[in-house]
Scaffold this motif. Structure first.
Motif, short mmCIF file in Angstrom:
data_model
loop_
_atom_site.label_atom_id
_atom_site.label_comp_id
_atom_site.label_asym_id
_atom_site.label_seq_id
_atom_site.Cartn_x
_atom_site.Cartn_y
_atom_site.Cartn_z
N ALA A 164 0.22 -6.01 -7.28
CA ALA A 164 -1.18 -6.46 -7.37
C ALA A 164 -1.41 -7.82 -6.72
O ALA A 164 -2.24 -8.61 -7.17
CB ALA A 164 -1.62 -6.49 -8.82
N ARG A 165 -0.68 -8.06 -5.63
CA ARG A 165 -0.86 -9.32 -4.91
C ARG A 165 -1.58 -9.07 -3.59
O ARG A 165 -1.20 -8.19 -2.81
CB ARG A 165 0.49 -9.98 -4.65
CG ARG A 165 1.10 -10.60 -5.88
CD ARG A 165 2.47 -11.21 -5.61
NE ARG A 165 2.47 -12.16 -4.51
CZ ARG A 165 3.55 -12.85 -4.13
NH1 ARG A 165 4.69 -12.71 -4.81
NH2 ARG A 165 3.49 -13.69 -3.11
N HIS A 190 0.01 6.93 -11.25
CA HIS A 190 1.45 6.79 -11.45
C HIS A 190 1.95 7.65 -12.62
O HIS A 190 3.13 7.62 -12.94
CB HIS A 190 1.82 5.33 -11.71
CG HIS A 190 1.41 4.40 -10.61
ND1 HIS A 190 1.84 4.55 -9.31
CD2 HIS A 190 0.60 3.31 -10.61
CE1 HIS A 190 1.32 3.60 -8.56
NE2 HIS A 190 0.56 2.84 -9.32
N ASP A 191 1.05 8.39 -13.25
CA ASP A 191 1.38 9.19 -14.43
C ASP A 191 1.52 10.66 -14.02
O ASP A 191 0.52 11.32 -13.71
CB ASP A 191 0.29 9.03 -15.48
CG ASP A 191 0.63 9.67 -16.81
OD1 ASP A 191 1.14 10.81 -16.81
OD2 ASP A 191 0.39 9.05 -17.86
N PHE A 192 2.75 11.17 -14.01
CA PHE A 192 2.98 12.53 -13.54
C PHE A 192 2.34 13.57 -14.46
O PHE A 192 1.94 14.64 -14.01
CB PHE A 192 4.47 12.80 -13.39
CG PHE A 192 5.09 12.06 -12.23
CD1 PHE A 192 4.71 12.36 -10.92
CD2 PHE A 192 6.03 11.07 -12.43
CE1 PHE A 192 5.26 11.67 -9.84
CE2 PHE A 192 6.59 10.38 -11.37
CZ PHE A 192 6.20 10.69 -10.07
N ALA A 205 0.81 -1.21 0.00
CA ALA A 205 0.00 0.00 0.00
C ALA A 205 0.85 1.26 0.00
O ALA A 205 0.45 2.29 -0.56
CB ALA A 205 -0.93 0.00 1.20
N SER A 206 2.03 1.21 0.61
CA SER A 206 2.92 2.37 0.61
C SER A 206 3.48 2.63 -0.78
O SER A 206 3.55 3.78 -1.24
CB SER A 206 4.06 2.16 1.60
OG SER A 206 3.58 2.06 2.93
N LEU A 207 3.87 1.59 -1.48
CA LEU A 207 4.43 1.75 -2.82
C LEU A 207 3.40 2.28 -3.81
O LEU A 207 3.74 3.01 -4.75
CB LEU A 207 5.00 0.42 -3.32
CG LEU A 207 6.25 -0.09 -2.58
CD1 LEU A 207 6.62 -1.49 -3.06
CD2 LEU A 207 7.43 0.86 -2.77
N SER A 208 2.13 1.96 -3.61
CA SER A 208 1.11 2.45 -4.54
C SER A 208 0.91 3.96 -4.41
O SER A 208 0.47 4.61 -5.36
CB SER A 208 -0.23 1.72 -4.31
OG SER A 208 -0.83 2.08 -3.09
N ALA A 209 1.25 4.52 -3.25
CA ALA A 209 0.99 5.95 -3.00
C ALA A 209 2.17 6.85 -3.31
O ALA A 209 2.04 8.07 -3.26
CB ALA A 209 0.58 6.14 -1.54
N ASP A 222 -6.07 5.75 -9.90
CA ASP A 222 -5.91 4.31 -10.09
C ASP A 222 -4.43 3.96 -9.96
O ASP A 222 -3.59 4.52 -10.67
CB ASP A 222 -6.45 3.89 -11.46
CG ASP A 222 -7.97 3.85 -11.49
OD1 ASP A 222 -8.54 3.07 -10.71
OD2 ASP A 222 -8.57 4.61 -12.27
N THR A 223 -4.12 3.06 -9.05
CA THR A 223 -2.74 2.70 -8.78
C THR A 223 -2.58 1.19 -8.72
O THR A 223 -3.56 0.44 -8.80
CB THR A 223 -2.25 3.32 -7.45
OG1 THR A 223 -3.05 2.79 -6.37
CG2 THR A 223 -2.34 4.84 -7.47
#
Length: 284
Positions: free
Chosen positions: A247-248, A211-213, A33-37, A235-236
């Motif tokens: 996505a696990r 994830h798209d700047f 969850a940290s990496l997605s943000a 959407d992440t």
């Protein structure tokens, strides 16, 4: 967005992820969850918000509330890269001798409010946004929510109040990584059509790739035109940057040994460097 700025942001985000991954050892952290943000937080702190941890008493500064507090490793990484937090302190993760822990703590300069009880901070953000309006300030308030957190009724109550008060200085951002703890959100309590629901609650709602700047910059630069509160659904991908855990469902909370951490860091560098190199080639 110019290529140079995009690559600069991607390299900043890479360094943040490098800070996060080692925290998933010796007790672990909420890694996926940290990496997605990371990317949305990178954009907000480097390109949108006016915040300086050395001048938190500045009445003109902006505010960010991390309501999905288990993503605090991402916040720690951001603070280190901004020079607000000494990198050596990350070694104290989970130590009783420091305040670096699984959830935000206001003893860390830059953390606005304790978080951990999901659904709590939207109301806090509303209170700050109201105070700003009462004193006729121009400060902006951003509240980061998890998609699983939207199962809390207090979030939707807050959206109703924000709309009723027409808080145009308030921005909700949802990290839509499609997981709630160790289950897919749509298997537990379906959220879709999420954009329509948020719009129905009176929020000016946008949906982008978190994830798209380029998309992040495009949407955040147009918010000042809104006459009420905003909602940005990002959407992440849980575990973004590490394909082996992306996505696990079982990679929400992780506790790896030191060799596994080293392997993950190698994977992170290989993937990100290949991505940056390919962009440079395409631009030429």
């Amino acid at each position: 967005m110019k290529l140079e700025k995009r690559i600069e942001l991607q390299e900043f985000a890479l360094r943040v992820r490098e800070r996060i991954v080692p925290l998933a050892s010796e007790g672990g952290c909420f890694l996926g969850a940290s990496l997605s943000a990371v990317d949305m937080l990178t954009y907000l702190y480097t390109s949108f918000l006016k915040i300086d941890a050395q001048h938190l008493d500045d009445e003109n500064r902006d505010y960010l509330f991390l309501s999905k507090g288990h993503d605090v490793p991402a916040l720690y990484g951001i603070f280190v890269e901004l020079g607000w937090l000494e990198p050596e302190r990350l070694k104290n993760h989970l130590s009783v001798n420091d305040h670096i822990y699984w959830h935000p703590n206001r003893h860390i300069p830059g953390v606005e409010f304790h978080a951990g009880s999901l659904g709590q901070l939207p109301a806090v953000a509303i209170g700050v946004a109201l105070e700003i309006r009462l004193r006729k300030g121009n400060n902006r308030v951003v509240c980061i929510l998890g998609d699983g957190e939207l199962n809390e009724g207090s979030c939707w109550e807050a959206f109703l109040v924000a709309h009723a008060k027409q808080l145009s200085n308030l921005i909700f951002v949802v990290d839509r990584n499609h997981f709630q703890a160790n289950l897919a959100t749509e298997e537990l309590i379906p959220l879709e059509p999420l954009q329509d629901k948020c719009q129905a609650f009176g929020l000016q709602t946008y949906r982008i790739n978190g994830h798209d700047f380029d998309q992040l910059e495009e949407v955040f630069t147009q918010l000042e035109l809104n006459q009420g509160p905003s909602m940005i659904i990002c959407d992440t991908i849980r575990g973004k940057g590490l394909p082996s855990i992306e996505a696990r469902a079982d990679r929400w909370f992780c506790n790896f040994n030191l060799q596994e951490i080293a392997d993950l860091l190698d994977e992170l560098h290989q993937i990100k460097q290949a991505d940056i190199t390919s962009q440079t080639i395409v631009a030429r």
